[in-house]
Design a protein around this motif. Structure first.
Motif, PDB file in Angstrom:
ATOM      1  N   HIS A 115      -0.868  -8.684 -14.267  1.00 54.20           N
ATOM      2  CA  HIS A 115      -0.955  -7.649 -15.300  1.00 54.20           C
ATOM      3  C   HIS A 115       0.377  -7.397 -16.000  1.00 54.20           C
ATOM      4  O   HIS A 115       0.527  -6.381 -16.698  1.00 54.20           O
ATOM      5  N   LEU A 116       1.328  -8.296 -15.854  1.00 50.52           N
ATOM      6  CA  LEU A 116       2.619  -8.106 -16.503  1.00 50.52           C
ATOM      7  C   LEU A 116       2.474  -8.051 -18.017  1.00 50.52           C
ATOM      8  O   LEU A 116       1.792  -8.875 -18.628  1.00 50.52           O
ATOM      9  N   VAL A 117       3.163  -7.074 -18.602  1.00 49.87           N
ATOM     10  CA  VAL A 117       3.233  -6.945 -20.056  1.00 49.87           C
ATOM     11  C   VAL A 117       4.628  -7.315 -20.551  1.00 49.87           C
ATOM     12  O   VAL A 117       4.783  -7.916 -21.614  1.00 49.87           O
ATOM     13  N   VAL A 135       0.817  -1.217   0.000  1.00 54.81           N
ATOM     14  CA  VAL A 135       0.000   0.000   0.000  1.00 54.81           C
ATOM     15  C   VAL A 135       0.846   1.261   0.000  1.00 54.81           C
ATOM     16  O   VAL A 135       0.356   2.344  -0.328  1.00 54.81           O
ATOM     17  N   ASP A 136       2.146   1.143   0.350  1.00 55.57           N
ATOM     18  CA  ASP A 136       3.036   2.304   0.321  1.00 55.57           C
ATOM     19  C   ASP A 136       3.500   2.637  -1.088  1.00 55.57           C
ATOM     20  O   ASP A 136       4.134   3.682  -1.303  1.00 55.57           O
ATOM     21  N   LEU A 137       3.218   1.762  -2.049  1.00 55.56           N
ATOM     22  CA  LEU A 137       3.716   1.924  -3.420  1.00 55.56           C
ATOM     23  C   LEU A 137       2.553   1.863  -4.406  1.00 55.56           C
ATOM     24  O   LEU A 137       2.513   0.992  -5.282  1.00 55.56           O
ATOM     25  N   PRO A 138       1.620   2.777  -4.328  1.00 50.27           N
ATOM     26  CA  PRO A 138       0.389   2.658  -5.119  1.00 50.27           C
ATOM     27  C   PRO A 138       0.565   2.820  -6.614  1.00 50.27           C
ATOM     28  O   PRO A 138      -0.295   2.383  -7.387  1.00 50.27           O
ATOM     29  N   ARG A 139       1.682   3.458  -7.061  1.00 49.28           N
ATOM     30  CA  ARG A 139       1.853   3.713  -8.496  1.00 49.28           C
ATOM     31  C   ARG A 139       3.009   2.915  -9.101  1.00 49.28           C
ATOM     32  O   ARG A 139       3.351   3.112 -10.263  1.00 49.28           O
ATOM     33  N   LEU A 140       3.585   2.027  -8.327  1.00 49.10           N
ATOM     34  CA  LEU A 140       4.726   1.263  -8.827  1.00 49.10           C
ATOM     35  C   LEU A 140       4.278   0.343  -9.958  1.00 49.10           C
ATOM     36  O   LEU A 140       3.337  -0.436  -9.803  1.00 49.10           O
ATOM     37  N   ARG A 141       4.983   0.425 -11.098  1.00 55.11           N
ATOM     38  CA  ARG A 141       4.638  -0.384 -12.263  1.00 55.11           C
ATOM     39  C   ARG A 141       5.825  -1.183 -12.808  1.00 55.11           C
ATOM     40  O   ARG A 141       5.634  -2.279 -13.313  1.00 55.11           O
ATOM     41  N   ALA A 200       0.469  -7.324  -8.029  1.00 57.53           N
ATOM     42  CA  ALA A 200      -0.706  -7.332  -8.900  1.00 57.53           C
ATOM     43  C   ALA A 200      -0.790  -6.116  -9.813  1.00 57.53           C
ATOM     44  O   ALA A 200      -1.494  -6.148 -10.823  1.00 57.53           O
ATOM     45  N   GLN A 201      -0.068  -5.043  -9.481  1.00 54.61           N
ATOM     46  CA  GLN A 201      -0.156  -3.840 -10.308  1.00 54.61           C
ATOM     47  C   GLN A 201       1.052  -3.667 -11.224  1.00 54.61           C
ATOM     48  O   GLN A 201       1.104  -2.716 -12.005  1.00 54.61           O
TER      49      GLN A 201
END
Length: 391
Positions: A250-252, A203-209, A226-227
């Motif tokens: 969701h890995l591309v 939850v500390d890394l909400p935008r990590l992709r 998952a993100q």
């Protein structure tokens, strides 16, 4: 000794003074004429506007930004490749450079030995101040402790967008902690095999992709798997990264480099990890057969392989694997490195007629791959200069 007439001496001095005064008047007259003559060119020069100085500040600022490496790459803190020389050209350009936050948003520091001194800490503080509210790209080389310069960077944690670091477990825990709401890209290379866990949670890394992990020897349960859309695994053991793959739905883009990839019995018990959105897979210095047997990749479009990993019979190795890869959607295969001696590349292409492009490359650029770029330098062999197109 001859007698000097005082009266005659005074008369000579008066005569000389008059002569000097006349010369001074002549010189002053000449100076006045020269100043008048100079006024014309001087006024013309002052009225002239150099084209570069007529540019709007916004254009100059944009030019300055283009003198640096493309963000998020980090320029050096000092030296000719740093933005600091832009502040030494003139007052106007100094003001523009200092008030252009984009020039100061990518910071690279060395955090070991004599690499960090008081001056460097002050420079980093200045860069952070000048970057205003811009997202930050942070690169830390050989992080071994919680040095004051790292404490300065930590004060701006809410602005971290990319972090690249070589670190020990304890240093990672002391530095990588708390909420990082803007962090998108993370690359961590471990320098030891301690099991110290960073003080963060998903939850500390909400935008990590995008994540790259090198030499992790313990579970990485703090990642928001998952993100994630891009994952690079370098020199890792399967028990540590398999849980990541199972949750990274969701890995591309996925890259394996020199990873430990199961025993045969382990592979049989953990087949078909579903990566249903994966379009690009890179396997370098790893076991191609076991990797492709582990995961289900129905949407795969591009496959990168190491020629040295394919063995003496690459077509026979890949044929059954590629047939289940992408369900006919696989359009490109890039073979990096060299195939076994005696293997015909033309025959390699002929063995896979449904793949529209098969390329051969002697190098694999890890950095470029991280940015989503492909480089096909090709071979000098005429046979390899063109891609194979199916009829």
């Amino acid at each position: 000794m001859a007698h000097i007439d005082p009266k005659a001496s005074r008369a000579a001095d008066r005569s000389r003074i008059l002569q000097i005064d006349a010369e001074i008047q002549e010189l002053e007259k000449r100076l006045r004429l020269l100043r008048i003559e100079r006024d014309g060119p001087q006024k013309r020069l002052e009225a002239y506007k150099y084209p570069v100085l007529t540019l709007p500040n916004e254009i100059v600022s944009e030019i300055f930004v283009h003198t640096l490496p493309l963000y998020p790459a980090c320029p050096p803190l000092i030296g000719p490749a740093s933005p600091i020389p832009l502040t030494h050209i003139g007052r106007k350009w100094r003001e523009i450079a200092i008030t252009t936050p984009q020039l100061w948003r990518a910071i690279c520091v060395s955090a070991c030995g004599q690499g960090i001194r008081r001056k460097q800490t002050e420079v980093v503080r200045t860069w952070l101040d000048r970057s205003k509210s811009c997202p930050l790209s942070i690169q830390i080389e050989k992080q071994k402790g919680n040095h004051p310069v790292l404490q300065e960077i930590d004060l701006h944690r809410e602005r971290w967008e990319q972090v690249v670091t070589e670190t020990t477990g304890s240093a990672l825990r002391s530095f990588f902690k708390g909420s990082m709401p803007m962090l998108r890209n993370l690359s961590v290379t471990m320098q030891d095999d301690t099991g110290v866990r960073p003080a963060v949670s998903p939850v500390d890394l909400p935008r990590l992709r995008r994540v790259s992990l090198t030499w992790f020897r313990y579970p990485v349960d703090w990642l928001p798997c998952a993100q994630l859309t891009s994952l690079t695994l370098n020199a890792m053991h399967s028990p540590n990264y398999i849980p990541i793959l199972r949750h990274a739905i969701h890995l591309v883009n996925l890259t394996f480099i020199g990873c430990d990839l199961f025993t045969r019995s382990e592979a049989q018990s953990q087949l078909d990890i579903p990566l249903t959105q994966l379009t690009s897979l890179v396997i370098v210095a790893s076991n191609v057969v076991r990797v492709l047997n582990l995961i289900s990749i129905p949407t795969l479009h591009t496959l990168w392989l190491s020629g040295g990993d394919l063995g003496d019979f690459p077509m026979g190795t890949l044929c059954p694997l590629i047939s289940r890869c992408g369900n006919g959607k696989l359009r490109k295969v890039l073979v990096v490195g060299h195939l076994s001696r005696g293997v015909s590349k033309k025959a390699f292409r002929s063995a896979f007629p449904t793949i529209s492009e098969i390329s051969f490359n002697s190098r694999f650029r890890f950095d470029a791959r991280q940015e989503g770029d492909e480089e096909d330098s090709g071979d000098s062999d005429e046979e390899d200069s063109d891609s194979h197109s199916s009829g």
